[in-house]
Design a protein around this motif. Structure first.
Motif, short mmCIF file in Angstrom:
data_model
loop_
_atom_site.label_atom_id
_atom_site.label_comp_id
_atom_site.label_asym_id
_atom_site.label_seq_id
_atom_site.Cartn_x
_atom_site.Cartn_y
_atom_site.Cartn_z
N ILE A 223 -3.27 5.62 -3.62
CA ILE A 223 -3.59 5.88 -5.03
C ILE A 223 -3.76 7.37 -5.28
CG2 ILE A 223 -5.26 5.51 -6.88
CD1 ILE A 223 -5.89 2.78 -5.66
N GLU A 224 -4.55 8.00 -4.44
CA GLU A 224 -4.80 9.43 -4.64
C GLU A 224 -3.54 10.26 -4.48
OE1 GLU A 224 -8.14 10.72 -2.19
OE2 GLU A 224 -9.34 10.66 -4.03
N ILE A 250 -4.18 -5.32 -8.96
CA ILE A 250 -4.49 -6.09 -7.75
C ILE A 250 -5.58 -5.39 -6.95
CG2 ILE A 250 -3.59 -6.89 -5.53
CD1 ILE A 250 -0.87 -7.27 -6.96
N PHE A 251 -5.42 -4.09 -6.72
CA PHE A 251 -6.41 -3.35 -5.94
C PHE A 251 -7.80 -3.45 -6.58
CE2 PHE A 251 -2.70 -0.29 -4.83
CZ PHE A 251 -2.27 -1.14 -3.83
N ALA A 252 -7.84 -3.33 -7.89
CA ALA A 252 -9.14 -3.34 -8.59
C ALA A 252 -9.82 -4.70 -8.49
CB ALA A 252 -8.94 -2.96 -10.06
N LEU A 257 -12.31 -4.46 -0.81
CA LEU A 257 -12.15 -3.02 -0.87
C LEU A 257 -13.48 -2.40 -1.30
CD1 LEU A 257 -8.63 -2.68 -2.57
CD2 LEU A 257 -9.19 -2.68 -0.13
N SER A 258 -13.69 -1.17 -0.91
CA SER A 258 -14.98 -0.52 -1.20
C SER A 258 -15.14 -0.29 -2.70
CB SER A 258 -15.05 0.82 -0.47
OG SER A 258 -14.11 1.74 -1.03
N PRO A 259 -16.37 -0.18 -3.18
CA PRO A 259 -16.59 0.12 -4.60
C PRO A 259 -15.87 1.38 -5.05
CG PRO A 259 -18.64 -0.60 -3.59
CD PRO A 259 -17.65 -0.44 -2.47
N ALA A 260 -15.82 2.39 -4.19
CA ALA A 260 -15.16 3.65 -4.56
C ALA A 260 -13.67 3.43 -4.78
CB ALA A 260 -15.39 4.70 -3.49
N THR A 261 -13.04 2.66 -3.90
CA THR A 261 -11.60 2.40 -4.03
C THR A 261 -11.32 1.54 -5.25
OG1 THR A 261 -11.22 2.62 -1.66
CG2 THR A 261 -9.59 1.37 -2.91
N ARG A 262 -12.14 0.53 -5.48
CA ARG A 262 -11.92 -0.33 -6.64
C ARG A 262 -12.14 0.43 -7.95
NH1 ARG A 262 -15.08 -5.82 -6.18
NH2 ARG A 262 -13.65 -6.31 -7.89
N THR A 263 -13.11 1.31 -7.96
CA THR A 263 -13.34 2.12 -9.17
C THR A 263 -12.16 3.04 -9.42
OG1 THR A 263 -15.75 2.04 -8.90
CG2 THR A 263 -14.85 3.83 -10.25
N ALA A 265 -9.11 2.57 -8.43
CA ALA A 265 -7.98 1.73 -8.85
C ALA A 265 -8.10 1.36 -10.32
CB ALA A 265 -7.90 0.48 -7.99
N GLN A 266 -9.30 0.99 -10.77
CA GLN A 266 -9.47 0.60 -12.16
C GLN A 266 -9.27 1.77 -13.11
OE1 GLN A 266 -9.93 -2.76 -13.36
NE2 GLN A 266 -9.07 -1.48 -14.97
#
Length: 574
Positions: A223-224, A250-252, A257-263, A265-266
């Motif tokens: 993502i990054e 999907i990722f969100a 997945l960690s809260p940081a990654t889901r945030t 992604a969203q």
């Protein structure tokens, strides 16, 4: 793998056997399964055809006459060294509609297709990683299969035997993907692999800590690295952008997945949806910059909650800008060709525009009619095939084969603070080529567009070629004006500085494997006393009295900011 294909097959199957089955597909969020399914939805006729071994993909129908007779290695005669039709066949995207269907006949077709495909795939086969065991194909197959399974189970229409067989097929693809995430290609391939694995473990309702940690790390990185802050996927294709929107959703949604990654992604999913709509024409379909074609992804407005999506004024990180004036809309590309590590889907459409008149596409991108190596692929990727200002016989980018790019280049936008000096809304950009600098400024004027192209060198002749679809009827005086009309719309291209230098027949492709006729109008600039070359023309400007004043202001701006334009990198061959 090539030396010991049976051993490798055993490794993949043992990995798959250790994975949990996707037995919680019915607990997948219904809106997510439905959203994914929009990318794989097939018509009732296509579903019936699949039961008879007949497939219409990319506008081409091949009838194998039965599922038992399907040749999964079939090569479409029109394709050369990149067989996308075969890839689409092996992706089995029709599985979504077959499994979501309430009719048992569809479920039987799904199992028959999976069994036929399973019998044909082998690690000992030629082109193994592009046919039976393609990581990209397995990813799409999983996304289609799992979303269809979820919808079908939620509707209560799938019997236990069908469910069990589909789950086992999905588990085998997931086991294979865990060994073959395409980190070498990065970009949309890696993103698709990770989205498929995330959806699989979401459907399974289970994942080991080590696999969850690996997915979290890889998803966060992709993502990054490949979704820009403005939401645009780094390959800058409106087509692949739609798939990125799906992946981010999907990722969100993945609790492992960690809260940081889901945030992350969203946040990027929200921005990506806006970017996708930004690159959509009034006709509802996507722009064709870089590798894109209509029909590969749904029209954005048909699947997005447009009332909840904020469409930006521009995509500054991607280098895409929009300008509207009365009935005329223009999208301009003033960005990079793509990521330096793999710009394979990039075209040399630097400073090119796509222009609509009353919602009809008027000045168009040549599009993408095929990925196979050859003159058509070269034309559709070249600067000469696009409508940005260019130096004759000078290509800023070097291509080889289907996707390889050697010498890189990128355009850069002219800063809004510079364009504020003009008395009307404007966009613009620059591109440095081996022959010199090119500049384009586009101004909204009296319900139309005034376009000023500037070349800083006189050593090599400049040119701008406008591609107009053949559904427009054209009339020209051969030197200054091209009038265009079709049902419900009319407009004109008027040249004020420079001249119409040539008119010839070419093609453009809004859909893959379906080139259409178009007329190429080439405009030649004139040399200017201060040095360099200048071309000034308008599209749809109905009142010409203001043209000289706006033109003078643009020329003054270019003189005043002659050293302002970004120094654009031209890299040596890789």
């Amino acid at each position: 793998m090539r030396k010991f294909p049976d051993h490798y097959d055993g490794i993949v199957r043992r990995t798959a056997g250790r994975l949990p089955l996707p037995s919680s597909s019915d607990r997948m969020p219904a809106d997510l399964a439905s959203f994914i399914g929009c990318f794989y939805q097939h018509t009732d006729q296509e579903v019936r055809d699949a039961g008879h071994g007949r497939f219409t993909l990319l506008g081409r129908t091949v009838d194998f006459e039965s599922i038992a007779a399907i040749d999964w290695t079939y090569e479409l005669p029109e394709e050369n060294d990149h067989h996308l039709w075969r890839m689409k066949l092996c992706q089995l995207e029709v599985l979504h509609s077959l499994l979501a269907d309430a009719e048992p006949a569809g479920h039987r077709t799904a199992l028959a297709l999976l069994n036929s495909f399973s019998d044909a795939r082998s690690f000992a086969a030629p082109d193994v990683f592009s046919v039976g065991w393609s990581p990209y194909g397995a990813s799409h197959r999983l996304l289609a299969m799992l979303s269809g399974l979820s919808v079908g189970l939620a509707a209560g229409s799938l019997d236990p035997g069908t469910r069990s067989e589909v789950e086992e097929s999905a588990r085998l693809d997931a086991g294979f993907l865990w060994h073959n995430i395409e980190h070498d290609l990065r970009n949309n391939h890696t993103e698709r692999n990770l989205a498929a694995l995330c959806l699989y473990h979401l459907a399974a309702g289970s994942i080991s800590d080590s696999r969850a940690a690996r997915l979290d790390r890889d998803v966060h990185r992709i993502i990054e690295a490949t979704v820009l802050p403005d939401g645009m996927q780094i390959e800058r294709s409106a087509m692949y952008q739609g798939l990125t929107v799906m992946s981010l959703e999907i990722f969100a949604a993945c609790p492992f997945l960690s809260p940081a990654t889901r945030t992350l992604a969203q946040e990027r999913a929200t921005a990506a949806a806006g970017a996708w709509l930004f690159l959509t024409h009034r006709d509802g379909d996507i722009a064709l910059f870089n590798d894109s074609w209509i029909g590969e992804v749904p029209p954005p407005a048909t699947i997005l909650r447009t009332d909840r999506v904020s469409v930006p004024d521009s995509l500054p990180d991607a280098g895409y800008f929009r300008l509207s004036s009365g009935p005329i809309d223009a999208l301009m590309d003033a960005g990079e060709i793509g990521p330096r590590w793999n710009p394979g889907h990039g075209h040399a459409d630097f400073l090119a525009v796509e222009v609509d008149v009353d919602g009809h596409r008027f000045i168009v991108d040549p599009g993408t009619s095929q990925y196979s190596t050859g003159p058509q692929r070269m034309y559709e990727r070249s600067a000469a095939g696009h409508n940005g200002p260019r130096y004759l016989d000078v290509e800023p980018v070097e291509y080889s084969g289907c996707f390889k790019v050697g010498k890189l280049a990128s355009a850069a936008p002219i800063a809004a603070t510079v364009l504020e000096d003009l008395p009307t809304e404007s966009i613009g950009g620059t591109i440095t080529t081996p022959a010199g600098l090119c500049i384009r400024v586009i101004c909204a004027l009296n319900g139309g567009l005034l376009i000023v192209d500037r070349w800083n060198s006189s050593d090599t002749p400049g040119a701008t070629t406008l591609l107009i679809p053949n559904d427009w009827r054209l009339d020209t005086d051969r030197r200054r004006t091209v009038r265009a009309a079709q049902e419900g719309a009319q407009t004109a291209i008027t040249v004020y500085e420079g001249a119409i230098d040539g008119i010839e027949e070419r093609t453009w492709s809004r859909r893959y494997l379906q080139p259409e006729q178009a007329t190429a109008v080439t405009l030649a600039p004139t040399r200017v006393p201060s040095g360099g070359q200048m071309l000034v023309f308008s599209v749809g400007v109905g009142v010409f009295d203001d043209v000289p004043a706006i033109r003078a202001r643009v020329e003054a701006l270019l003189r005043a900011h002659g050293g302002h334009e970004a120094s654009v990198r031209v890299d040596p061959p890789c």
